[in-house]
Scaffold this motif. Sequence first.
Motif, mmCIF file in Angstrom:
data_model
loop_
_atom_site.group_PDB
_atom_site.id
_atom_site.type_symbol
_atom_site.label_atom_id
_atom_site.label_comp_id
_atom_site.label_asym_id
_atom_site.label_seq_id
_atom_site.Cartn_x
_atom_site.Cartn_y
_atom_site.Cartn_z
ATOM 1 N N THR A 10 5.595 -5.169 -9.807
ATOM 2 C CA THR A 10 5.705 -3.973 -10.568
ATOM 3 C C THR A 10 4.074 -3.967 -11.581
ATOM 4 O OG1 THR A 10 6.024 -4.551 -12.957
ATOM 5 C CG2 THR A 10 7.599 -3.462 -11.081
ATOM 6 N N GLY A 11 2.921 -3.387 -10.386
ATOM 7 C CA GLY A 11 1.759 -3.524 -11.170
ATOM 8 C C GLY A 11 0.757 -1.942 -11.188
ATOM 9 N N THR A 12 -0.024 -2.178 -11.347
ATOM 10 C CA THR A 12 -1.322 -1.570 -11.685
ATOM 11 C C THR A 12 -1.919 -1.046 -9.826
ATOM 12 O OG1 THR A 12 -2.491 -1.849 -13.514
ATOM 13 C CG2 THR A 12 -3.787 -0.461 -11.893
ATOM 14 N N GLN A 13 -1.286 0.688 -9.372
ATOM 15 C CA GLN A 13 -1.863 0.614 -8.161
ATOM 16 C C GLN A 13 -2.905 1.565 -8.179
ATOM 17 O OE1 GLN A 13 0.210 3.554 -6.300
ATOM 18 N NE2 GLN A 13 2.036 2.506 -7.071
ATOM 19 N N TYR A 14 -4.751 1.410 -7.081
ATOM 20 C CA TYR A 14 -5.855 1.834 -7.332
ATOM 21 C C TYR A 14 -6.101 2.372 -6.304
ATOM 22 C CZ TYR A 14 -6.853 -2.430 -10.766
ATOM 23 O OH TYR A 14 -6.454 -3.165 -12.368
ATOM 24 N N PHE A 15 -6.363 3.324 -6.379
ATOM 25 C CA PHE A 15 -6.422 4.666 -5.233
ATOM 26 C C PHE A 15 -7.746 4.672 -4.228
ATOM 27 C CE2 PHE A 15 -2.954 7.463 -5.780
ATOM 28 C CZ PHE A 15 -2.216 6.456 -7.098
ATOM 29 N N GLY A 16 -7.440 4.696 -3.243
ATOM 30 C CA GLY A 16 -8.751 5.071 -2.425
ATOM 31 C C GLY A 16 -9.761 6.259 -2.475
ATOM 32 N N PRO A 17 -10.610 7.138 -2.382
ATOM 33 C CA PRO A 17 -11.105 7.990 -2.406
ATOM 34 C C PRO A 17 -10.863 9.691 -1.597
ATOM 35 C CG PRO A 17 -12.295 7.120 -0.893
ATOM 36 C CD PRO A 17 -11.322 6.211 -1.374
ATOM 37 N N GLY A 18 -9.115 9.381 -0.861
ATOM 38 C CA GLY A 18 -8.539 10.067 -0.175
ATOM 39 C C GLY A 18 -9.976 10.999 0.927
ATOM 40 N N THR A 19 -8.655 11.385 1.787
ATOM 41 C CA THR A 19 -8.783 11.961 2.942
ATOM 42 C C THR A 19 -8.730 13.481 3.190
ATOM 43 O OG1 THR A 19 -8.899 9.763 4.209
ATOM 44 C CG2 THR A 19 -8.748 11.857 5.856
ATOM 45 N N PRO A 36 -1.560 23.205 10.803
ATOM 46 C CA PRO A 36 -1.991 23.725 9.831
ATOM 47 C C PRO A 36 -0.994 23.136 8.729
ATOM 48 C CG PRO A 36 -2.378 25.409 12.006
ATOM 49 C CD PRO A 36 -0.820 24.301 12.394
ATOM 50 N N GLU A 37 0.166 23.236 8.795
ATOM 51 C CA GLU A 37 0.800 22.868 7.746
ATOM 52 C C GLU A 37 0.235 21.407 7.002
ATOM 53 O OE1 GLU A 37 2.385 24.520 10.047
ATOM 54 O OE2 GLU A 37 4.169 23.232 10.530
ATOM 55 N N ASP A 38 0.554 20.554 7.895
ATOM 56 C CA ASP A 38 -0.293 19.673 7.537
ATOM 57 C C ASP A 38 -1.843 19.019 7.070
ATOM 58 O OD1 ASP A 38 1.265 18.498 11.135
ATOM 59 O OD2 ASP A 38 2.306 18.243 8.568
ATOM 60 N N SER A 39 -2.433 19.655 6.798
ATOM 61 C CA SER A 39 -3.577 19.955 6.787
ATOM 62 C C SER A 39 -3.557 19.876 4.974
ATOM 63 C CB SER A 39 -4.442 21.806 6.465
ATOM 64 O OG SER A 39 -4.903 21.435 7.945
ATOM 65 N N SER A 40 -3.941 18.623 4.162
ATOM 66 C CA SER A 40 -4.232 18.423 2.698
ATOM 67 C C SER A 40 -4.627 17.679 2.236
ATOM 68 C CB SER A 40 -1.791 17.938 2.938
ATOM 69 O OG SER A 40 -2.341 17.993 1.908
ATOM 70 N N PHE A 41 -5.243 16.946 0.927
ATOM 71 C CA PHE A 41 -5.813 15.649 0.869
ATOM 72 C C PHE A 41 -4.454 13.924 0.859
ATOM 73 C CE2 PHE A 41 -9.255 14.210 -0.977
ATOM 74 C CZ PHE A 41 -9.123 13.601 -2.626
ATOM 75 N N MET A 87 0.977 -1.063 -0.320
ATOM 76 C CA MET A 87 0.188 0.416 -0.138
ATOM 77 C C MET A 87 0.544 1.473 -0.186
ATOM 78 S SD MET A 87 -2.956 -1.180 2.724
ATOM 79 C CE MET A 87 -4.486 -1.977 1.568
ATOM 80 N N PHE A 88 0.595 1.883 -0.702
ATOM 81 C CA PHE A 88 0.976 3.215 -1.344
ATOM 82 C C PHE A 88 0.428 4.291 -0.300
ATOM 83 C CE2 PHE A 88 4.055 1.735 -3.366
ATOM 84 C CZ PHE A 88 3.300 0.365 -4.254
ATOM 85 N N TRP A 89 0.801 5.551 0.311
ATOM 86 C CA TRP A 89 0.580 6.557 1.019
ATOM 87 C C TRP A 89 0.618 7.841 0.461
ATOM 88 C CZ3 TRP A 89 -3.489 6.679 3.945
ATOM 89 C CH2 TRP A 89 -4.442 6.107 4.756
ATOM 90 N N TYR A 90 0.489 8.958 0.085
ATOM 91 C CA TYR A 90 0.571 9.959 -1.193
ATOM 92 C C TYR A 90 -0.123 11.322 0.008
ATOM 93 C CZ TYR A 90 1.753 7.357 -5.083
ATOM 94 O OH TYR A 90 1.675 5.641 -5.543
ATOM 95 N N ARG A 91 0.293 12.126 -0.921
ATOM 96 C CA ARG A 91 -0.474 13.646 -0.195
ATOM 97 C C ARG A 91 -0.504 14.457 -1.335
ATOM 98 N NH1 ARG A 91 2.774 16.908 4.280
ATOM 99 N NH2 ARG A 91 0.796 18.551 4.241
ATOM 100 N N GLN A 92 -1.731 15.343 -1.587
ATOM 101 C CA GLN A 92 -1.521 16.079 -2.823
ATOM 102 C C GLN A 92 -2.476 17.705 -2.297
ATOM 103 O OE1 GLN A 92 -4.980 15.063 -5.701
ATOM 104 N NE2 GLN A 92 -4.226 15.862 -7.312
ATOM 105 N N SER A 148 -0.227 18.058 -8.522
ATOM 106 C CA SER A 148 0.562 16.443 -8.421
ATOM 107 C C SER A 148 0.342 15.537 -7.014
ATOM 108 C CB SER A 148 1.040 15.377 -9.280
ATOM 109 O OG SER A 148 1.205 14.534 -9.264
ATOM 110 N N LEU A 149 0.314 14.301 -7.386
ATOM 111 C CA LEU A 149 0.708 13.664 -6.242
ATOM 112 C C LEU A 149 1.728 12.981 -5.718
ATOM 113 C CD1 LEU A 149 -1.808 12.360 -7.473
ATOM 114 C CD2 LEU A 149 -2.019 10.287 -6.244
ATOM 115 N N MET A 150 2.253 12.934 -4.504
ATOM 116 C CA MET A 150 3.923 13.448 -4.234
ATOM 117 C C MET A 150 3.423 12.246 -2.779
ATOM 118 S SD MET A 150 4.849 17.400 -2.847
ATOM 119 C CE MET A 150 5.533 16.364 -1.292
ATOM 120 N N LEU A 151 4.317 10.738 -3.295
ATOM 121 C CA LEU A 151 4.670 9.406 -2.168
ATOM 122 C C LEU A 151 4.907 10.005 -1.339
ATOM 123 C CD1 LEU A 151 4.168 6.433 -2.412
ATOM 124 C CD2 LEU A 151 6.088 6.461 -3.470
#
Lengths: 112, 116
Positions: free
Chosen positions: B102-111, B86-91, B33-38, B43-46
């Motif tokens: 190596t394969g497709t990553q499927y994403f959640g709807p985000g928080t 406050p600087e942690d506020s993000s998606f 599983m991967f966690w991103y911030r946007q 774009s998405l930042m891993l």
Amino acid sequence: GESVGLHLPTLSVQEGDNSIINCAYSNSASDYFIWYKQESGKGPQFIIDIRSNMDKRQGQRVTVLLNKTVKHLSLQIAATQPGDSAVYFCAENPRGYSTLTFGKGTMLLVSP
Amino acid sequence: GAVVSQHPSWVICKSGTSVKIECRSLDFQATTMFWYRQFPKQSLMLMATSNEGSKATYEQGVEKDKFLINHASLTLSTLTVTSAHPEDSSFYICSARGGRATGTQYFGPGTRLLVL
């Protein structure tokens, strides 16, 4: 037409037109590529993928073209609909790595 | 198939508190599983990669003590933002991948996190 915004390039098209979204990837060792669609406030949604041993792959209304010589990827959407309006990201997976590197994204705006 | 959920979908918290975000693969086993911030219009930042049963691998510049990741089962990973500011506020978005390296990553709807 296509314009560059503060952070995100934008492509504006009319409903029914064909859209072409381009992506230049950075790593010549990448062997797997994916296009994602992201609507506002939602997570990215898988659209189509392609491996480096192919140069074209077709899905439903979408086609991905890969040109490894110039490290270029494109997404073609046929008969674009208002529901296609979203930000589109290309992602590359370098060989031997488990992570994806995302492009900056292109916003597609479809006018009725 | 390949559905990933996240909970909560949005959270507002006071500065200094900790927030936990859950990511679940609903119909497949996610070995990774991967966690991103946007940030808006970017774009998405891993942030980190987690494999079930092992410690997460964090990207350069991401504080592992601040963003705690646990991947206790093949269908659940959690991200805890400790002592949020406050600087942690993000998606925050998770993705999951099953099987091959190596394969497709499927994403959640985000928080959406807002720290006041």
